[in-house]
Design an enzyme around this catalytic site. Structure first.
Site, short mmCIF file in Angstrom:
data_model
loop_
_atom_site.label_atom_id
_atom_site.label_comp_id
_atom_site.label_asym_id
_atom_site.label_seq_id
_atom_site.Cartn_x
_atom_site.Cartn_y
_atom_site.Cartn_z
N SER A 1 4.74 -4.89 -4.19
CA SER A 1 4.40 -3.73 -3.55
C SER A 1 5.35 -2.97 -2.72
O SER A 1 6.33 -3.69 -1.99
CB SER A 1 3.07 -4.14 -2.66
N LYS B 1 -1.85 -9.34 -5.40
CA LYS B 1 -1.65 -7.88 -5.55
C LYS B 1 -3.00 -6.96 -5.98
O LYS B 1 -2.92 -5.80 -5.35
CB LYS B 1 -0.73 -7.75 -6.66
N HIS C 1 -4.86 -6.59 -2.68
CA HIS C 1 -3.72 -5.79 -1.96
C HIS C 1 -4.30 -4.45 -2.32
O HIS C 1 -4.37 -3.24 -1.52
CB HIS C 1 -2.24 -6.01 -2.28
N ASN C 2 -4.25 -3.87 -3.58
CA ASN C 2 -4.57 -2.69 -4.06
C ASN C 2 -5.80 -2.09 -3.52
O ASN C 2 -6.14 -0.95 -3.23
CB ASN C 2 -4.15 -2.52 -5.74
N GLU D 1 -5.98 -0.93 -0.24
CA GLU D 1 -4.97 0.12 -0.38
C GLU D 1 -6.21 1.20 -0.44
O GLU D 1 -5.88 2.25 0.10
CB GLU D 1 -3.98 0.11 -1.08
C1 6PG Z 1 1.88 -0.60 -4.44
C2 6PG Z 1 1.30 0.48 -5.12
C3 6PG Z 1 1.50 0.52 -6.48
C4 6PG Z 1 0.88 1.67 -7.30
C5 6PG Z 1 -0.76 1.89 -6.83
C6 6PG Z 1 -1.40 2.95 -7.67
O1 6PG Z 1 1.39 -1.60 -3.71
O2 6PG Z 1 3.14 -0.30 -4.48
O3 6PG Z 1 -0.24 -0.11 -5.09
O4 6PG Z 1 1.07 -1.08 -7.09
O5 6PG Z 1 1.50 2.90 -6.92
O6 6PG Z 1 -1.17 0.68 -7.53
O7 6PG Z 1 -2.23 2.62 -8.26
P1 6PG Z 1 -3.51 3.72 -8.58
O8 6PG Z 1 -3.00 4.58 -9.72
O9 6PG Z 1 -4.72 2.76 -9.03
O10 6PG Z 1 -3.74 4.08 -7.07
#
Ligand code: 6PG
Length: 470
Positions: free
Chosen positions: A130, A184, A187-188, A191
């Site tokens: 990430s 991960k 994490h997302n 996010e």
């Molecule tokens: C990270 C980001 C990376 C990605 C996003 C975009 O941790 O660096 O999360 O993995 O840019 O996951 O994902 P989406 O298109 O699902 O928003």
């Protein structure tokens, strides 16, 4: 050129290029390979300046240039491409070699690949990475999962290239099997929820308070100095300040309001439903992106669905203070739900994930890095078996301090016609988890009445059925 490189990187999109440069700038000899040789040539021509990076233009050449046992990092698009690259590599690998998948792969695919390669004596790690392109170059947060033996082969390299925080390198063993990609994925999901919360408070400031974009940016900058200090808070201010070179207006106001998603947030919501973990805020962040895609429907309905265009807040200063508290509540609820999901997945899939270590590697480099992470790690370490942190008085106190403000914002948002799904699910998550009695008793009675699905009682053990309709 044979056997001289310590790490091989397959896939030279920007993330792969940046990781190769990161390894090389940290003193490791790197061999790079890309399916289309032109991209390899361009990388060497445009970006390599004397770093110990050598190209390979065939898979055979690539396998030959790596010291044994080989350590290979795949940075290719998640999905079939990963299987295709593994397929091409297999004839050139030997037992004891290690393949790592650094893409956003689904944890179930990682488990399958791990077994596929283990049958051939090849080690495999699913590595969540990430921090985006800049993080890959300067120091990402790295979440490797698989066997401890496989991790031991690359621990020194990965901890060296990772972001560093005051609590050490932002790379640690996440557990067995697909644990790395599962972490991960969580994490997302967090996010997504954080970004949805930011979008909702931006909408409230714009629609309910009538604030210009620049004033909203200033508000995020101010919040970034307090408890909301985080990469995403700072980023919100920066993208809001960015002006369209052609018009001089804030570019963000010209962007189509349909949010995309590559899948990781959705996978987390699916896994939470399968594992029976309530993650309303994480899940609604996915649904909000899905709903945003029905732009034409929303335009058509909006034209025929008037809403009292009331800008209600009595005091904008008080509303902004409440808004800051509300966004903090979204963030805390999202982490509570994400950590609950991780706790349950680690139990169900026997990952052996240490959530305190997960929070530690999120301290820097990753997209959800935030001041709250230090506090959350302390709470997890107080009681590692607390699935959602709500057994912690310290954690509850942070929620309690912000719940009334969230309620005031939700009332005013409703009056102004501003949807706030992340905030309302965060508030309802807390309200639900603090209720010893929920109205599920009526659901049980109805289920038994129409389907004889039986029910339990509060006052005596056993399973009961009643002929309600006789
Ligand atoms: C990270 C980001 C990376 C990605 C996003 C975009 O941790 O660096 O999360 O993995 O840019 O996951 O994902 P989406 O298109 O699902 O928003």
């Amino acid at each position: 050129m044979d056997r001289s490189s310590e790490i091989g990187v397959v896939g030279l999109a920007v993330m792969g290029q940046n990781l190769a440069l990161n390894f090389a700038r940290n003193g490791f000899r790197v061999c790079v390979y890309n399916r289309t040789p032109e991209r390899t040539e361009a990388f060497l021509r445009d970006r390599v300046r004397g770093e110990p990076i050598v190209p390979a233009y065939t898979i055979e050449e690539f396998a030959r240039c790596l010291e044994r046992p080989r350590r290979i990092l795949l940075m290719v698009q998640a999905g079939p491409a990963v299987d295709q690259v593994i397929e091409a590599l297999l004839p050139h690998l030997e037992p004891g070699d290690l393949v790592m998948d650094g893409g956003n792969s689904h944890y179930a695919d990682t488990e399958r690949r791990m077994q596929w390669l283990a049958d051939r004596g090849i080690r495999f790690l699913g590595v969540g990475i990430s921090g985006g392109e800049k993080g890959a170059l300067l120091g990402p947060s790295i979440m490797p999962g698989g066997s401890p033996e496989a991790y031991a082969m690359v621990e020194a390299m990965l901890t060296r290239i990772a972001a560093q925080s005051e609590e050490g390198p932002c790379c640690a063993y996440m557990g067995r099997g697909g644990a790395g990609h599962y972490v991960k994925m969580v994490h997302n999901a967090i996010e997504y929820a954080f970004m949805q919360g930011i979008a909702e408070v931006y909408d409230f400031m714009k629609t309910a308070l009538g604030m210009p974009t620049e004033a909203i940016a200033e508000t995020f900058e101010r919040w970034n100095e307090g408890t909301l200090n985080a990469f995403l808070t700072e980023l919100a201010a920066r993208v809001l300040r960015y002006r369209d070179p052609e018009t001089g207006d804030p570019l963000v106001e010209r962007i189509l309001d349909k949010a995309e998603q590559k899948g990781t947030g959705r996978w987390a919501a699916q896994s939470a439903l399968e594992l029976g973990v309530p993650t309303p805020t994480l899940t609604v962040a996915v649904l909000a992106r899905t709903l945003s895609h029905f732009k034409a429907d929303r335009e058509r309905i909006g034209a025929a669905f008037p809403w009292p265009d009331r800008r209600t807040p009595s005091s904008p200063e008080a509303a902004l203070s409440d808004l800051e508290a509300a966004l903090n509540l979204v963030v805390l609820a999202a982490f509570s739900q994400g950590l609950w999901l991780l706790h349950e997945a680690s139990r169900a899939y026997r990952y052996g994930t240490d959530r305190a270590e997960v929070l530690r590697v999120w301290r820097a480099g990753c997209i959800i890095r935030a001041r709250w992470l230090g506090f959350l790690r302390e709470v997890v370490r107080e009681d590692p078996e607390d699935p959602h942190l709500l057994f912690s008085a310290r954690f509850r106190a942070e929620l309690q301090a912000r719940l009334s403000a969230a309620g005031r914002i939700l009332r005013e948002a409703f009056e102004a016609g501003v949807p706030m799904p992340a905030l309302s699910t965060a508030a309802d998550y807390v309200l639900s988890m603090r209720r010893s009695q929920l109205p599920a008793n009526l659901i049980q009675a109805q289920r038994d009445a129409f389907g004889a699905h039986t029910y339990e009682r509060l006052d005596r053990p056993g399973v009961f059925h009643t002929e309600w309709l006789d």
